[in-house]
Design an enzyme around this catalytic site. Structure first.
Site, short mmCIF file in Angstrom:
data_model
loop_
_atom_site.label_atom_id
_atom_site.label_comp_id
_atom_site.label_asym_id
_atom_site.label_seq_id
_atom_site.Cartn_x
_atom_site.Cartn_y
_atom_site.Cartn_z
N ASP A 88 0.85 -1.19 0.00
CA ASP A 88 0.00 0.00 0.00
C ASP A 88 0.89 1.25 0.00
OD1 ASP A 88 -3.23 0.49 0.92
OD2 ASP A 88 -1.84 2.18 1.04
N ASN A 104 -13.07 -2.82 2.45
CA ASN A 104 -14.01 -1.70 2.56
C ASN A 104 -14.97 -1.79 1.38
OD1 ASN A 104 -12.74 -0.57 4.87
ND2 ASN A 104 -11.15 0.32 3.56
N GLN A 143 -14.17 2.99 1.35
CA GLN A 143 -13.58 2.55 0.07
C GLN A 143 -13.27 3.77 -0.78
OE1 GLN A 143 -15.94 -0.28 -2.20
NE2 GLN A 143 -14.26 -0.62 -3.67
N VAL A 160 -10.93 3.23 -3.70
CA VAL A 160 -10.64 2.72 -5.04
C VAL A 160 -11.68 1.65 -5.35
CG1 VAL A 160 -8.95 1.59 -6.53
CG2 VAL A 160 -8.16 3.15 -4.73
N HIS A 216 -10.49 -5.04 -3.45
CA HIS A 216 -9.15 -5.36 -2.95
C HIS A 216 -9.25 -5.73 -1.48
CE1 HIS A 216 -9.93 -1.06 -2.57
NE2 HIS A 216 -9.21 -1.09 -1.45
N ILE A 217 -8.32 -6.59 -1.08
CA ILE A 217 -8.28 -7.06 0.31
C ILE A 217 -7.03 -6.48 0.95
CG2 ILE A 217 -8.15 -9.10 1.80
CD1 ILE A 217 -9.30 -10.73 -0.57
N HIS A 218 -7.22 -5.75 2.05
CA HIS A 218 -6.07 -5.24 2.80
C HIS A 218 -5.56 -6.34 3.72
CE1 HIS A 218 -6.96 -0.82 2.13
NE2 HIS A 218 -8.17 -1.31 1.92
P1 5GP Z 1 -9.69 1.55 0.13
O1 5GP Z 1 -9.71 2.85 0.89
O2 5GP Z 1 -10.38 1.69 -1.21
O3 5GP Z 1 -10.17 0.37 0.90
O4 5GP Z 1 -8.16 1.24 -0.14
C1 5GP Z 1 -7.45 1.80 -1.19
C2 5GP Z 1 -6.01 1.70 -0.80
O5 5GP Z 1 -5.24 1.90 -1.97
C3 5GP Z 1 -5.57 2.75 0.22
O6 5GP Z 1 -5.05 2.13 1.39
C4 5GP Z 1 -4.53 3.56 -0.54
O7 5GP Z 1 -3.44 3.96 0.29
C5 5GP Z 1 -4.09 2.62 -1.63
N1 5GP Z 1 -3.64 3.26 -2.85
C6 5GP Z 1 -4.25 4.29 -3.51
N2 5GP Z 1 -3.55 4.63 -4.61
C7 5GP Z 1 -2.48 3.80 -4.65
C8 5GP Z 1 -1.39 3.68 -5.56
O8 5GP Z 1 -1.25 4.40 -6.54
N3 5GP Z 1 -0.46 2.72 -5.27
C9 5GP Z 1 -0.58 1.89 -4.19
N4 5GP Z 1 0.39 0.99 -4.01
N5 5GP Z 1 -1.59 1.99 -3.31
C10 5GP Z 1 -2.54 2.94 -3.54
#
Ligand code: 5GP
Length: 117
Positions: A31, A87, A94, A96, A100-102
């Site tokens: 991340d 998320n 969320q 993105v 995706h799974i963190h």
């Molecule tokens: P969400 O908030 O949708 O559950 O998680 C999206 C995750 O993607 C966030 O933790 C954010 O830091 C990560 N993220 C967003 N843009 C990028 C990117 O360009 N590269 C990487 N490696 N992670 C990203």
């Protein structure tokens, strides 16, 4: 057609990322803004926007992703203790819209918190 997400751009090689693992079904990257010392994202190549958008067609893929989470946790040496977060939807955090799974590890998680912090 829906606009490509940042994760599709990463998978296509249009944007760089620190790749931890990849195969035909998924990619795992560090991340960019880690919430724990170990914080990776396991992302299916199929651009399912949210978990709630998955269908029975995605049953095998979702199972594969969960098994992959365990494999990647072992690969990273954190399989004894890690947290998994998905998320779903803006109000749930969320940002993105490509499923995706963190995987978060190497920190003490508060028992009362189910979030990423
Ligand atoms: P969400 O908030 O949708 O559950 O998680 C999206 C995750 O993607 C966030 O933790 C954010 O830091 C990560 N993220 C967003 N843009 C990028 C990117 O360009 N590269 C990487 N490696 N992670 C990203």
């Amino acid at each position: 057609m829906a606009e490509e997400t940042i994760f599709t751009k990463i998978m296509n090689g249009d944007i760089p990322a620190d790749i931890v693992y990849e195969d035909d079904d998924c990619i795992c990257i560090n991340d960019i803004s880690p919430k724990a010392p170990t914080h990776v994202l396991v992302i299916p190549r199929k651009p399912i926007p949210r978990l709630a958008d998955a269908t029975t067609e995605d049953k095998a893929l979702l199972g594969q992703l969960m098994l992959k989470v365990g494999d990647i946790a072992r690969q990273l040496g954190v399989d004894e203790a890690f947290r998994v977060v998905i998320n779903n939807g803006e109000a749930a955090g969320q940002t993105v819209f490509h499923l995706h799974i963190h995987i978060l590890a190497n920190k003490t998680f508060s028992e009362s918190s189910l979030g990423m912090s």
